[in-house]
Design a protein around this motif. Structure first.
Motif, PDB file in Angstrom:
ATOM      1  N   THR A 190       6.555  -1.320   1.117  1.00 33.80           N
ATOM      2  CA  THR A 190       7.984  -0.996   0.721  1.00 33.80           C
ATOM      3  C   THR A 190       8.389   0.393   0.561  1.00 33.80           C
ATOM      4  OG1 THR A 190       7.458  -0.977  -1.585  1.00 33.80           O
ATOM      5  CG2 THR A 190       7.889  -3.228  -0.673  1.00 33.80           C
ATOM      6  N   ASP A 191       7.691   1.300   0.390  1.00 31.58           N
ATOM      7  CA  ASP A 191       8.012   2.691  -0.102  1.00 31.58           C
ATOM      8  C   ASP A 191       8.986   2.591  -1.195  1.00 31.58           C
ATOM      9  OD1 ASP A 191       8.263   5.760  -0.236  1.00 31.58           O
ATOM     10  OD2 ASP A 191       9.308   5.693   1.720  1.00 31.58           O
ATOM     11  N   HIS A 192       8.686   1.641  -1.968  1.00 28.70           N
ATOM     12  CA  HIS A 192       9.498   1.387  -3.285  1.00 28.70           C
ATOM     13  C   HIS A 192       9.472   2.856  -3.974  1.00 28.70           C
ATOM     14  CE1 HIS A 192      10.466  -1.027  -6.797  1.00 28.70           C
ATOM     15  NE2 HIS A 192       9.918   0.025  -7.522  1.00 28.70           N
ATOM     16  N   GLN A 242       2.443   6.506   8.081  1.00 30.15           N
ATOM     17  CA  GLN A 242       3.203   5.878   6.861  1.00 30.15           C
ATOM     18  C   GLN A 242       4.699   5.644   7.602  1.00 30.15           C
ATOM     19  OE1 GLN A 242       2.250   8.812   3.708  1.00 30.15           O
ATOM     20  NE2 GLN A 242       1.718   7.225   2.695  1.00 30.15           N
ATOM     21  N   HIS A 243       5.127   4.608   6.878  1.00 28.25           N
ATOM     22  CA  HIS A 243       6.534   4.295   7.181  1.00 28.25           C
ATOM     23  C   HIS A 243       7.205   4.662   8.535  1.00 28.25           C
ATOM     24  CE1 HIS A 243       7.296   8.294   5.718  1.00 28.25           C
ATOM     25  NE2 HIS A 243       7.209   7.878   4.417  1.00 28.25           N
ATOM     26  N   ILE A 244       6.615   4.165   9.702  1.00 32.03           N
ATOM     27  CA  ILE A 244       6.904   4.572  11.018  1.00 32.03           C
ATOM     28  C   ILE A 244       8.461   4.007  11.474  1.00 32.03           C
ATOM     29  CG2 ILE A 244       5.996   2.430  12.110  1.00 32.03           C
ATOM     30  CD1 ILE A 244       4.831   4.511  14.188  1.00 32.03           C
ATOM     31  N   SER A 262      -0.310   9.659   6.514  1.00 33.41           N
ATOM     32  CA  SER A 262       0.599  10.721   6.966  1.00 33.41           C
ATOM     33  C   SER A 262       2.017  10.568   6.884  1.00 33.41           C
ATOM     34  CB  SER A 262       0.180  11.409   8.258  1.00 33.41           C
ATOM     35  OG  SER A 262       0.927  12.421   8.607  1.00 33.41           O
ATOM     36  N   HIS A 263       2.827  11.100   6.008  1.00 37.70           N
ATOM     37  CA  HIS A 263       4.092  11.115   5.963  1.00 37.70           C
ATOM     38  C   HIS A 263       4.601  12.196   6.927  1.00 37.70           C
ATOM     39  CE1 HIS A 263       8.186  11.482   3.899  1.00 37.70           C
ATOM     40  NE2 HIS A 263       8.323  12.565   4.674  1.00 37.70           N
ATOM     41  N   CYS A 264       5.008  11.617   8.149  1.00 36.83           N
ATOM     42  CA  CYS A 264       5.341  12.456   9.426  1.00 36.83           C
ATOM     43  C   CYS A 264       6.826  13.051   9.500  1.00 36.83           C
ATOM     44  CB  CYS A 264       5.116  11.881  10.616  1.00 36.83           C
ATOM     45  SG  CYS A 264       3.315  11.271  10.838  1.00 36.83           S
ATOM     46  N   ASP A 268       0.014  13.437   1.395  1.00 34.85           N
ATOM     47  CA  ASP A 268       1.059  14.283   0.816  1.00 34.85           C
ATOM     48  C   ASP A 268       2.377  13.590   0.826  1.00 34.85           C
ATOM     49  OD1 ASP A 268      -0.816  16.240  -0.326  1.00 34.85           O
ATOM     50  OD2 ASP A 268      -0.139  17.834   1.137  1.00 34.85           O
ATOM     51  N   ASP A 269       2.421  12.423   0.752  1.00 37.15           N
ATOM     52  CA  ASP A 269       3.592  11.434   0.970  1.00 37.15           C
ATOM     53  C   ASP A 269       4.864  12.121   0.294  1.00 37.15           C
ATOM     54  OD1 ASP A 269       5.133   9.346   1.946  1.00 37.15           O
ATOM     55  OD2 ASP A 269       5.223   8.549  -0.082  1.00 37.15           O
ATOM     56  N   GLY A 270       5.824  11.885   0.748  1.00 42.59           N
ATOM     57  CA  GLY A 270       7.049  12.770   0.354  1.00 42.59           C
ATOM     58  C   GLY A 270       7.296  14.100   1.265  1.00 42.59           C
ATOM     59  N   ARG A 271       6.256  14.682   1.691  1.00 32.69           N
ATOM     60  CA  ARG A 271       6.132  15.787   2.690  1.00 32.69           C
ATOM     61  C   ARG A 271       5.237  15.366   3.519  1.00 32.69           C
ATOM     62  NH1 ARG A 271       5.786  21.390  -0.015  1.00 32.69           N
ATOM     63  NH2 ARG A 271       6.729  21.887   1.946  1.00 32.69           N
ATOM     64  N   MET A 322       0.683  -1.162  -0.062  1.00 29.83           N
ATOM     65  CA  MET A 322      -0.042  -0.170   0.111  1.00 29.83           C
ATOM     66  C   MET A 322       0.762   1.216  -0.208  1.00 29.83           C
ATOM     67  SD  MET A 322      -1.776   0.120   3.906  1.00 29.83           S
ATOM     68  CE  MET A 322      -2.347   1.671   3.685  1.00 29.83           C
ATOM     69  N   HIS A 323       2.034   1.124  -0.412  1.00 31.85           N
ATOM     70  CA  HIS A 323       3.003   2.434  -0.415  1.00 31.85           C
ATOM     71  C   HIS A 323       4.340   2.178  -1.420  1.00 31.85           C
ATOM     72  CE1 HIS A 323       4.958   5.965   2.201  1.00 31.85           C
ATOM     73  NE2 HIS A 323       5.257   5.738   0.833  1.00 31.85           N
ATOM     74  N   VAL A 324       3.643   2.417  -2.610  1.00 36.97           N
ATOM     75  CA  VAL A 324       4.836   2.578  -3.693  1.00 36.97           C
ATOM     76  C   VAL A 324       4.920   3.779  -4.416  1.00 36.97           C
ATOM     77  CG1 VAL A 324       4.618  -0.102  -4.006  1.00 36.97           C
ATOM     78  CG2 VAL A 324       3.213   1.572  -5.441  1.00 36.97           C
TER      79      VAL A 324
HETATM   80 ZN   LIG Z   1       6.909   8.896   2.582  1.00 37.98          ZN
END
Ligand SMILES: [Zn+2]
Length: 430
Positions: free
Chosen positions: A305-307, A231-233, A178-180, A151-154, A59-61
């Motif tokens: 993965t945050d591929h 996201q990606h903790i 949330s990309h924290c 707003d992943d990436g930020r 769920m995160h690529v």
């Molecule tokens: Zn991110």
């Protein structure tokens, strides 16, 4: 068309299945699960020694299309996904142009339908242009199939803005992911602040830069009632905040990447390997252990993965100017099997929840279970095969993996999406 999968070890915690069984698929749906099944005509496949699970979802690529096709595109990214055993991915909106309106969502869906090798769920941006200033066209994107917002990436910097995003998200019953990252605290941080930043002589990316936004967004979840997905903790204290929020009964979930579980800040050595530059950064061994505990005890809901593919030339430079991110679709399953399932820390059932069941629940997409009536999205795993991660084997356009040369155990051999094979005996079906 009928398909008969014979003699596989079928595991699905959703229906309490963990035994050798046959599966009959017709017209894209599972029609029968049982012993000694047969079909009059169609394709039969003997899967003795293999494990069949509900199709894996990442769920995160970042598929990078439109705008960054030099790094990856929907064709190559979904082939990497199929090669890694995935039947579906959710792609992030930091494309160019940003996926912040219905037209952009439809473009990705159309490309995925035309050239994709797995289902592609689209996450829309929370704010126009990922700037964190003006709401994106959230309602319109929902109407055109966006499954979630981020707003992943930020990180969204302004708390009032994030509150409006979550007010809207809750109106549509969509999760806000949330990309924290507090930009004021993180600044130009390159590696974990502390020993790593001192040892390597680079600006630090403090754990607090992540934890502050986790705490803030949990408070906003309480205020708005909007489902929140962290996201990606990466930090032990961040995980504690999520655990407490769950105990309070808030609709909070979280995800972790294999690289944040199995690589720590000490992996970055004198060679300043830019493949290990990721956002958030690799943290301390203590953080990794806490995250592994969270995976095992259920505090962490999903493995993702945050591929994040990049070209060789973008990564082949000084650490400070290299872009953040590593790829992961083609190593994720094997890393989980090798490090957690095979040594007995994690059951297959839990692994399937993390990589298949919960991601679908969080994204509010169709449930896939191994029972009659369900869509035949299936992943076949050889749990015993041993292999070495080699950049030449990747279907991704990129090679920026932190696990090259690693010896792993277990791999997807076959993948079925809606009953059709996308991966067969390890090869992409074209
Ligand atoms: Zn991110």
């Amino acid at each position: 068309m009928a398909l008969l999968l014979k003699n596989a070890h079928v595991i699905d915690p959703q229906v309490g299945l963990n035994k050798v069984a046959d599966i009959v698929v017709r017209d894209g749906k599972i029609v029968e699960v049982g012993e000694n099944l047969s079909i009059e005509k169609g394709v039969e496949k003997d899967l003795a020694g293999k494990i069949v699970v509900p199709g894996l979802v990442d769920m995160h690529v970042h598929l990078r299309e439109p705008g960054f096709e030099q790094k990856e595109d929907i064709a190559s990214g979904t082939r990497a996904a199929a090669h890694g055993g995935f039947t579906a991915v959710c792609c992030m909106p930091n494309t160019k142009p940003v996926t912040d309106n219905a037209t952009a969502v439809e473009f990705i869906q159309a490309r995925a339908n035309a050239v994709g090798k797995c289902r592609v769920h689209v996450a829309g941006a929370c704010s126009q242009g990922l700037k964190g200033e003006t709401l994106s066209e959230m309602g319109d994107m929902v109407a055109h199939g966006a499954v979630a917002f981020t707003d992943d990436g930020r990180g969204v910097q302004d708390a009032g803005m994030m509150r409006r995003v979550m007010d809207y998200g809750s109106m549509f019953d969509r999760v806000v992911m949330s990309h924290c990252q507090d930009e004021g605290l993180v600044g130009d941080g390159q590696v974990n602040e502390g020993i790593a930043s001192t040892r390597l002589g680079m600006l630090g990316w403090p754990a607090e830069g992540e934890e502050l936004q986790i705490a803030r967004d949990i408070a906003l979840c309480r205020l708005t009632g909007c489902p929140l997905h962290i996201q990606h903790i990466t930090t032990a204290r961040g995980l504690k905040l999520v655990r407490a929020a769950k105990e309070e009964g808030l609709p909070v979930t979280c995800e972790v990447t294999p690289h944040h579980l199995f690589l720590n800040e000490w992996a970055i050595g004198d060679d300043y390997n830019t493949f290990l530059k990721v956002n958030p950064p690799l943290r301390t061994p203590e953080d990794c252990n806490a995250l592994i505990d969270g995976v095992i005890d259920g505090t962490i809901d999903a493995i993702v993965t945050d591929h994040a593919p990049h070209t060789a030339w973008e990564k082949n430079c000084e650490f400070e100017i290299a872009p953040f991110g590593m790829i992961g679709l083609e190593t994720s399953l094997a890393l989980i099997i090798t490090n957690l399932v095979d040594p007995g820390h994690l059951s297959w059932e839990r692994a399937i929840e993390l990589m298949s069941v919960k991601p679908r629940e969080i994204l509010r997409v169709e449930r896939v279970a191994i029972e009659p009536g369900c869509t035949a999205d299936l992943t076949v795993v050889d749990p015993e095969v041993e292999w070495t991660v080699d950049a030449a084997d990747f279907f991704s356009k990129a090679t920026n993996s932190g696990f090259i040369g690693e010896e792993l155990k277990g791999r997807a051999t076959d993948v079925f999406v809606g009953g059709y094979a996308t991966l067969e005996d390890g090869a992409i079906v074209e």
